[in-house]
Write a protein that holds these residues in place. Structure first.
Motif, mmCIF file in Angstrom:
data_model
loop_
_atom_site.group_PDB
_atom_site.id
_atom_site.type_symbol
_atom_site.label_atom_id
_atom_site.label_comp_id
_atom_site.label_asym_id
_atom_site.label_seq_id
_atom_site.Cartn_x
_atom_site.Cartn_y
_atom_site.Cartn_z
ATOM 1 N N LEU A 302 0.833 -1.205 0.000
ATOM 2 C CA LEU A 302 0.000 0.000 0.000
ATOM 3 C C LEU A 302 0.866 1.253 0.000
ATOM 4 O O LEU A 302 2.015 1.237 0.446
ATOM 5 C CB LEU A 302 -0.933 0.024 1.208
ATOM 6 C CG LEU A 302 -0.322 0.253 2.599
ATOM 7 C CD1 LEU A 302 -1.366 0.846 3.552
ATOM 8 C CD2 LEU A 302 0.231 -1.029 3.200
ATOM 9 N N ILE A 303 0.280 2.307 -0.515
ATOM 10 C CA ILE A 303 0.778 3.661 -0.320
ATOM 11 C C ILE A 303 -0.233 4.357 0.578
ATOM 12 O O ILE A 303 -1.425 4.414 0.255
ATOM 13 C CB ILE A 303 0.913 4.433 -1.638
ATOM 14 C CG1 ILE A 303 1.873 3.736 -2.597
ATOM 15 C CG2 ILE A 303 1.389 5.871 -1.374
ATOM 16 C CD1 ILE A 303 1.954 4.395 -3.966
ATOM 17 N N PHE A 318 -5.732 4.704 1.362
ATOM 18 C CA PHE A 318 -4.541 4.056 0.847
ATOM 19 C C PHE A 318 -4.765 3.600 -0.580
ATOM 20 O O PHE A 318 -5.891 3.363 -1.018
ATOM 21 C CB PHE A 318 -4.089 2.888 1.724
ATOM 22 C CG PHE A 318 -5.042 1.711 1.785
ATOM 23 C CD1 PHE A 318 -4.881 0.614 0.942
ATOM 24 C CD2 PHE A 318 -6.078 1.687 2.712
ATOM 25 C CE1 PHE A 318 -5.744 -0.471 1.007
ATOM 26 C CE2 PHE A 318 -6.950 0.606 2.792
ATOM 27 C CZ PHE A 318 -6.786 -0.480 1.938
ATOM 28 N N THR A 319 -3.668 3.535 -1.301
ATOM 29 C CA THR A 319 -3.639 2.997 -2.650
ATOM 30 C C THR A 319 -3.075 1.585 -2.577
ATOM 31 O O THR A 319 -1.936 1.405 -2.137
ATOM 32 C CB THR A 319 -2.743 3.857 -3.563
ATOM 33 O OG1 THR A 319 -3.274 5.175 -3.624
ATOM 34 C CG2 THR A 319 -2.671 3.269 -4.958
ATOM 35 N N MET A 361 -11.915 4.509 1.934
ATOM 36 C CA MET A 361 -10.468 4.679 2.046
ATOM 37 C C MET A 361 -9.724 4.399 0.748
ATOM 38 O O MET A 361 -8.661 4.974 0.508
ATOM 39 C CB MET A 361 -9.917 3.775 3.164
ATOM 40 C CG MET A 361 -10.376 4.183 4.539
ATOM 41 S SD MET A 361 -9.564 3.235 5.851
ATOM 42 C CE MET A 361 -7.913 3.915 5.794
ATOM 43 N N THR A 362 -10.242 3.543 -0.111
ATOM 44 C CA THR A 362 -9.538 3.250 -1.349
ATOM 45 C C THR A 362 -10.024 4.117 -2.504
ATOM 46 O O THR A 362 -9.394 4.137 -3.566
ATOM 47 C CB THR A 362 -9.674 1.771 -1.739
ATOM 48 O OG1 THR A 362 -11.051 1.417 -1.793
ATOM 49 C CG2 THR A 362 -8.951 0.891 -0.744
ATOM 50 N N HIS A 363 -11.118 4.840 -2.329
ATOM 51 C CA HIS A 363 -11.587 5.777 -3.355
ATOM 52 C C HIS A 363 -11.323 7.226 -2.957
ATOM 53 O O HIS A 363 -11.658 8.154 -3.688
ATOM 54 C CB HIS A 363 -13.080 5.588 -3.631
ATOM 55 C CG HIS A 363 -13.379 4.371 -4.450
ATOM 56 N ND1 HIS A 363 -13.438 3.120 -3.903
ATOM 57 C CD2 HIS A 363 -13.580 4.224 -5.768
ATOM 58 C CE1 HIS A 363 -13.708 2.240 -4.864
ATOM 59 N NE2 HIS A 363 -13.798 2.872 -5.995
ATOM 60 N N LEU A 364 -10.709 7.422 -1.800
ATOM 61 C CA LEU A 364 -10.464 8.768 -1.303
ATOM 62 C C LEU A 364 -9.707 9.611 -2.311
ATOM 63 O O LEU A 364 -9.995 10.789 -2.505
ATOM 64 C CB LEU A 364 -9.658 8.673 0.012
ATOM 65 C CG LEU A 364 -9.240 9.983 0.669
ATOM 66 C CD1 LEU A 364 -10.461 10.746 1.149
ATOM 67 C CD2 LEU A 364 -8.301 9.706 1.838
ATOM 68 N N ASN A 365 -8.750 9.014 -2.979
ATOM 69 C CA ASN A 365 -7.945 9.752 -3.947
ATOM 70 C C ASN A 365 -8.195 9.264 -5.377
ATOM 71 O O ASN A 365 -7.305 9.259 -6.216
ATOM 72 C CB ASN A 365 -6.457 9.609 -3.590
ATOM 73 C CG ASN A 365 -6.137 10.268 -2.265
ATOM 74 O OD1 ASN A 365 -6.014 11.462 -2.190
ATOM 75 N ND2 ASN A 365 -6.058 9.455 -1.216
#
Length: 369
Positions: A302-303, A318-319, A361-365
């Protein structure tokens, strides 16, 4: 700019040729972020004397640090168990090249005062402060008033021996904890985001947190840290929120490509460790991962991602990453990304952390999974 995008990477070891290639699979994220912070695991030097007392890593080519700058890495934490492996000269050469490249750094230096000095980044009229602490030893690598090394938080070993990476570490030294919290409090203030990097944990062990890890990370938040970013285990661990602030208990590998963990090498201590760790931690590396012979679950990565709003609100996500053979990280998308995200959530829940809102959390960015 009302929102700042911050990316957090785990361990970086770039001691094989073509560092830009190994970074290229994640560079679209690290370049797009306003600030990217990674953990620099080894010294970058062609000089130095090998540190005695632990299994030393080789120094990496100083020219490879420029690849981090090209990939958008803004700052690095340096307080880890290998940064002093080439002695004071290795730290000095690394710091000099980071300074030349304009990459901020914290956690290691020519003496304890330098090692404790925070990295401060000014972005859009706001401050991002990075503090970095080594929690796993070896003690010979810790800085003193007259010795180069890393900043640290002392964690006692169960057997009463010295703090070192292979020991079972348990209790936080109270005086050392006070020192850490005092340094954190000194950096808090208006329009300031404090990132605390902790080199902590149990290597090569899925879904494992040592007894000191959650109390220490939570104590950093209690002192005013806005995020805790952890590394060292070389395998991703869970994420929790304390007082609404994120704790990444193990970012795993950022980019780790090295021959230092190969059983086929001339260095006797590294060759012995490459074999012994498999028995100690009960895993057999996938033979396709010649440059990253870690636990098979370490392919899930993860990033860490933060969105820092001008009103002080911090969103965390996180990515997902996947490590393809022989060790290159790439962005994990669609079904693969969803599988990695569930892995991160599952290993957290298995050690008592609350379930994550993976959709948020995974669509945040805007990362598709």
């Amino acid at each position: 700019m009302s929102v700042l995008d911050i990316a957090l990477l785990g361990d970086i070891i770039l001691d094989v040729p073509d560092p830009d290639h190994w970074l290229s699979g994640i560079a679209s994220v690290t370049r797009a972020a306003d600030v990217t912070i990674a953990h620099l695991e080894v010294p970058h030097t062609r000089r130095g004397v090998e540190l005695a007392g632990d299994v030393p890593a080789p120094g990496a080519d100083p020219d490879h640090l420029a690849a981090l700058a090209r990939a958008g890495v803004t700052a690095v934490s340096m307080a880890g168990n290998h940064i002093a492996d080439c002695g004071a000269v290795g730290i000095a050469d690394t710091v000099a090249e980071l300074d030349r490249l304009g990459i901020a750094h914290a956690g290691a230096g020519g003496d304890l005062a330098a090692a404790r000095r925070p990295a401060v980044m000014a972005v859009d009229g706001r401050r991002i402060v990075l503090l970095s602490f080594n929690c796993v030893g070896p003690e010979i690598a810790w800085a003193t008033v007259d010795r180069a090394g890393s900043a640290y938080v002392r964690i006692a070993a169960i057997d009463g021996g010295p703090t070192r990476p292979q020991a079972r570490l348990d209790a936080i030294d109270p005086a050392s904890l006070v020192d850490m919290q005092t340094m954190i409090r000194a950096q808090t203030g208006p329009d300031t985001l404090v990132v605390v990097a902790l080199h902590k944990g149990v290597t090569h062990s899925p879904a494992t947190l040592a007894p000191y890890e959650r109390p220490l990370a939570q104590a950093a938040i209690d002192a005013g840290a806005d995020v805790v970013a952890s590394h060292h285990a070389h395998i991703a661990q869970g994420i929790e929120f304390h007082r609404g602030r994120p704790i990444f208990h193990g970012l795993g590998n950022g980019v780790v490509v090295t021959h230092a963990l190969s059983p086929s090498q001339d260095h006797p201590a590294r060759r012995e460790w490459a074999e012994r760790r498999k028995t100690m931690f009960g895993f057999e590396p996938d033979p396709a991962y010649t440059l990253a012979p870690f636990h098979p679950d370490a392919r899930n990565g993860l990033i860490g991602r933060l969105r820092w709003h001008s009103d002080g609100n911090v969103e965390a996500g996180f990515t997902p990453l996947w490590f393809e053979a022989p060790g290159r990280p790439i962005l994990a998308k669609d079904a693969q990304g969803a599988t990695v995200a569930r892995y991160i959530d599952t290993v957290g829940q298995s050690v008592g952390l609350a379930p994550l809102d993976l959709g948020r959390m995974t669509h945040l960015n805007c990362i598709a999974v």
